[in-house]
Design a protein around this motif. Structure first.
Motif, PDB file in Angstrom:
ATOM      1  N   ASN A  16      34.967  33.596  50.381  1.00 21.09           N
ATOM      2  CA  ASN A  16      35.636  32.627  51.250  1.00 21.09           C
ATOM      3  C   ASN A  16      35.128  31.201  51.075  1.00 21.09           C
ATOM      4  OD1 ASN A  16      37.343  34.520  52.397  1.00 21.09           O
ATOM      5  ND2 ASN A  16      35.848  35.090  53.954  1.00 21.09           N
ATOM      6  N   GLY A  17      34.076  31.019  50.312  1.00 24.92           N
ATOM      7  CA  GLY A  17      33.524  29.683  50.130  1.00 24.92           C
ATOM      8  C   GLY A  17      34.247  28.884  49.059  1.00 24.92           C
ATOM      9  N   LYS A  18      34.022  27.578  49.094  1.00 22.88           N
ATOM     10  CA  LYS A  18      34.599  26.650  48.119  1.00 22.88           C
ATOM     11  C   LYS A  18      33.883  26.826  46.783  1.00 22.88           C
ATOM     12  CE  LYS A  18      35.009  21.545  47.725  1.00 22.88           C
ATOM     13  NZ  LYS A  18      35.148  21.582  46.317  1.00 22.88           N
ATOM     14  N   LYS A 160      30.094  32.076  49.311  1.00 20.48           N
ATOM     15  CA  LYS A 160      30.026  32.308  50.746  1.00 20.48           C
ATOM     16  C   LYS A 160      30.015  30.962  51.475  1.00 20.48           C
ATOM     17  CE  LYS A 160      27.141  34.370  54.302  1.00 20.48           C
ATOM     18  NZ  LYS A 160      25.858  34.975  54.596  1.00 20.48           N
ATOM     19  N   GLU A 161      30.944  30.781  52.380  1.00 21.70           N
ATOM     20  CA  GLU A 161      30.994  29.544  53.144  1.00 21.70           C
ATOM     21  C   GLU A 161      29.924  29.565  54.225  1.00 21.70           C
ATOM     22  OE1 GLU A 161      33.965  27.700  56.352  1.00 21.70           O
ATOM     23  OE2 GLU A 161      34.871  27.968  54.379  1.00 21.70           O
ATOM     24  N   HIS A 164      31.554  23.770  56.022  1.00 20.34           N
ATOM     25  CA  HIS A 164      32.595  23.077  55.262  1.00 20.34           C
ATOM     26  C   HIS A 164      33.050  21.857  56.053  1.00 20.34           C
ATOM     27  CE1 HIS A 164      36.308  22.286  53.080  1.00 20.34           C
ATOM     28  NE2 HIS A 164      35.943  23.160  52.164  1.00 20.34           N
ATOM     29  N   PRO A 165      33.312  20.733  55.393  1.00 21.34           N
ATOM     30  CA  PRO A 165      33.750  19.528  56.102  1.00 21.34           C
ATOM     31  C   PRO A 165      35.014  19.748  56.950  1.00 21.34           C
ATOM     32  CG  PRO A 165      33.285  19.009  53.815  1.00 21.34           C
ATOM     33  CD  PRO A 165      33.162  20.498  53.962  1.00 21.34           C
ATOM     34  N   TYR A 166      35.853  20.665  56.548  1.00 23.78           N
ATOM     35  CA  TYR A 166      37.084  20.954  57.279  1.00 23.78           C
ATOM     36  C   TYR A 166      36.775  21.364  58.717  1.00 23.78           C
ATOM     37  CZ  TYR A 166      41.670  22.926  58.342  1.00 23.78           C
ATOM     38  OH  TYR A 166      42.873  23.193  58.913  1.00 23.78           O
ATOM     39  N   ILE A 176      37.700  15.488  45.117  1.00 25.25           N
ATOM     40  CA  ILE A 176      36.652  16.388  45.586  1.00 25.25           C
ATOM     41  C   ILE A 176      37.223  17.786  45.770  1.00 25.25           C
ATOM     42  CG2 ILE A 176      34.942  16.866  47.378  1.00 25.25           C
ATOM     43  CD1 ILE A 176      34.377  14.278  45.791  1.00 25.25           C
ATOM     44  N   GLU A 177      38.237  17.942  46.624  1.00 25.12           N
ATOM     45  CA  GLU A 177      38.827  19.264  46.846  1.00 25.12           C
ATOM     46  C   GLU A 177      40.069  19.502  45.983  1.00 25.12           C
ATOM     47  OE1 GLU A 177      36.062  18.795  50.033  1.00 25.12           O
ATOM     48  OE2 GLU A 177      37.785  17.484  49.759  1.00 25.12           O
TER      49      GLU A 177
END
Length: 178
Positions: A16-18, A160-161, A164-166, A176-177
């Motif tokens: 689930n992480g970036k 793994k998140e 996150h800035p969101y 960046i994203e």
């Protein structure tokens, strides 16, 4: 060119992480630096307005990019006929790229999500992987990697998140994203 490897492996970046696609693109950059040709097939992505694709276009002699997705975001509960057709077209493109002996790495970006949404048959994908050329590396990205794919992979990394800035209201930023 010196043969860099004789046995291509199967890699999965999931969780689930970036960073799943970013890791695959980092590997792409490394491969290009080593003189290897890479094919990137994107499932569920339209290929529009992604900065990384603009950068990779500068390496068009070494990297091919095929994107198969609508502009709209889809959820597991609402795929339409076009989503199934696009996923099948992406998979058929992956098969064609695998037959091209000059390509040494194939990135199947968001394949895990396409499988999770049942846009493709898992057994068909497993058959493809078990019959791939010995000298081609396959890199699979996306959340929800099925256990059957994890079992056949040689490398599995889970992103793994933690934070996150969101979560604090910061939306996706160009460069960046995306």
């Amino acid at each position: 060119m010196e043969e860099v490897f004789s046995k291509g492996l199967i890699q999965i970046y999931t969780g689930n992480g970036k960073g799943k696609t970013t890791a695959a693109l980092g590997l792409t950059l490394r491969a290009v630096g080593a003189g290897l040709k890479v094919a990137i097939i994107q499932f569920l992505k339209s290929g529009k307005d992604y900065s990384e694709l603009n950068a990779l276009a500068k390496f068009s002699s070494m990297v091919t990019i095929d994107s198969f997705g609508r502009d709209d975001f889809i959820y597991k509960s609402n795929p339409i006929d076009e989503d199934y057709k696009l996923a099948k077209a992406a998979f058929n493109t992956a098969r064609a790229r695998e037959r091209d002996r000059s390509i040494k790495i194939i990135v199947l970006d968001e394949l895990n999500v396409a499988l999770h949404y049942k846009l493709l048959d898992l057994n068909e994908v497993l058959n493809f992987l078990s019959n791939k050329r010995q000298d081609v590396e396959i890199v699979i990205t996306g959340r929800y990697a099925p256990p059957e794919l994890i079992k056949v992979a040689h490398l599995v990394t889970e992103m793994k998140e933690i934070k996150h800035p969101y979560q604090s209201g910061i939306m996706a930023r160009k460069g960046i994203e995306y």
